[in-house]
Design an enzyme around this catalytic site. Structure first.
Site, PDB file in Angstrom:
ATOM      1  N   GLY A 126       3.872  -9.512 -11.390  1.00  0.00           N
ATOM      2  CA  GLY A 126       3.218 -10.903 -11.422  1.00  0.00           C
ATOM      3  C   GLY A 126       2.313 -11.256 -12.361  1.00  0.00           C
TER       4      GLY A 126
ATOM      5  CG  ASN B 126     -15.707  -4.685  -8.398  1.00  0.00           C
ATOM      6  OD1 ASN B 126     -14.896  -4.570  -7.402  1.00  0.00           O
ATOM      7  ND2 ASN B 126     -16.682  -4.044  -8.803  1.00  0.00           N
TER       8      ASN B 126
ATOM      9  CG  HIS C  12       8.802  -8.576  -6.769  1.00  0.00           C
ATOM     10  ND1 HIS C  12       8.579  -8.469  -8.191  1.00  0.00           N
ATOM     11  CD2 HIS C  12       7.690  -7.689  -6.488  1.00  0.00           C
ATOM     12  CE1 HIS C  12       7.722  -7.649  -8.560  1.00  0.00           C
ATOM     13  NE2 HIS C  12       7.282  -6.899  -7.543  1.00  0.00           N
TER      14      HIS C  12
ATOM     15  N   GLY D 226       1.134  -3.009  -8.149  1.00  0.00           N
ATOM     16  CA  GLY D 226       0.186  -3.948  -8.037  1.00  0.00           C
ATOM     17  C   GLY D 226      -0.369  -4.733  -9.223  1.00  0.00           C
TER      18      GLY D 226
ATOM     19  CG  ASP E 215      10.594 -10.623 -10.130  1.00  0.00           C
ATOM     20  OD1 ASP E 215      10.182 -11.310  -9.125  1.00  0.00           O
ATOM     21  OD2 ASP E 215      10.036  -9.508 -10.361  1.00  0.00           O
TER      22      ASP E 215
HETATM   23  C1  4AZ Z   1       5.768  -2.438  -8.751  1.00  0.00           C
HETATM   24  O1  4AZ Z   1       6.126  -1.798  -7.849  1.00  0.00           O
HETATM   25  C2  4AZ Z   1       6.015  -2.056 -10.275  1.00  0.00           C
HETATM   26  N1  4AZ Z   1       6.297   0.208 -14.369  1.00  0.00           N
HETATM   27  C3  4AZ Z   1       5.594  -2.791 -10.903  1.00  0.00           C
HETATM   28  C4  4AZ Z   1       5.573  -2.527 -12.607  1.00  0.00           C
HETATM   29  C5  4AZ Z   1       6.184  -1.365 -12.743  1.00  0.00           C
HETATM   30  C6  4AZ Z   1       6.886  -0.353 -11.758  1.00  0.00           C
HETATM   31  C7  4AZ Z   1       6.634  -0.716 -10.531  1.00  0.00           C
HETATM   32  C8  4AZ Z   1       6.697  -1.011 -14.361  1.00  0.00           C
HETATM   33  O2  4AZ Z   1       5.234  -3.582  -8.600  1.00  0.00           O
END
Ligand code: 4AZ
Length: 246
Positions: free
Chosen positions: A195, A63, A45, A192, A94
């Site tokens: 992956g 950083n 994704h 964020g 995924d």
């Molecule tokens: C996201 O939106 C996301 N709590 C990644 C991990 C989790 C939730 C959302 C797991 O990329």
């Protein structure tokens, strides 16, 4: 990462920062993990929203807003998003395999701060309670993303806990997924971080058992993080690495 702390530069040398180019600059988008000098794994994704040429694969990052000593950028030469990504149920399969473009006749140069992680073996067991590490530059609380690489420890959960109707329900959690974290909430991967890796220390080496994939919000009680089960995709990874080899 919610409920984590700042890492020491070089402690997670397999961590990849996947960024988006915007002409003159770039911004953090997703995590990834180095498995060989030419291949990186991430979440499917993460790689479907932009064109292949808009992504930048950065290794040796610490950083987000400074140039770190060992950081190096690569372009994507080729990538394979799982053919059954998002088929059957939400974010199923995924996983994406990325081949980086060689620079100066080489792939990723390994050093003290840039190294691959081990892939699991076929017969490895995902023991519930095993404490593993997740890392990333994702959201740390309400809204703010991290500048520096953050990490935290999460235990692998039982499949029956993950599939409990009060958690995600059996329909949503396929055999290619598992949950990790705390049912009481408070500690989790977040936006964020996807992956990026969930690694566990098995013997003397770190092995990537999971790829941060999804969850209902972040760090909410009974909504632990859901991870792509790397072991389930070993044949797919090996087959596609062979196909993408020049
Ligand atoms: C996201 O939106 C996301 N709590 C990644 C991990 C989790 C939730 C959302 C797991 O990329």
């Amino acid at each position: 990462i919610v409920g984590g702390s700042e890492t020491i530069y070089g402690a997670y040398p397999w961590q990849v920062d996947i960024r988006i180019y915007t002409g003159s600059t770039s911004f953090h988008w997703c995590g990834g993990v180095i498995i060989t000098d030419y291949f990186v794994l991430s979440a499917a994704h993460c790689l479907e929203k932009y064109q292949q040429s808009d992504y930048l694969i950065r290794v040796g990052e610490f950083n987000n807003n400074e140039v770190d000593k060992y950081e190096e950028d690569f372009e994507i030469a080729d990538m394979k998003i799982h053919e059954n990504f998002n088929k059957g149920t939400y974010l199923n399969n995924d996983i994406v395999l990325i081949r980086i473009r060689a620079k100066n006749g080489r792939g990723i140069f390994f050093n003290s701060h840039v190294k691959p992680v081990c892939l699991p073996v076929y017969n490895i067991r995902y023991h519930p309670g095993t404490k593993c590490i997740i890392s990333g530059w994702g959201t740390t609380g309400e809204t703010s993303a991290a500048d520096t690489l953050m990490s935290t420890v999460v235990p692998i959960l039982h499949m029956f806990q993950c599939r409990d109707p009060y958690v995600y329900g059996a329909e949503k959690i396929t055999n290619g997924m598992f949950c990790a974290g705390y049912l009481q909430g408070g500690v989790d991967a977040c936006k964020g971080d996807s992956g990026g890796p969930l690694v566990c220390k098995l013997g003397e080496s770190y092995t990537v058992l999971g790829i941060i994939s999804w969850g209902n919000g972040c760090a909410i009680p009974n909504k632990p993080g859901v991870y792509t089960k790397v072991q389930y995709f070993l044949d797919w990874i090996n087959t596609n690495m062979a196909k993408m080899e020049l």
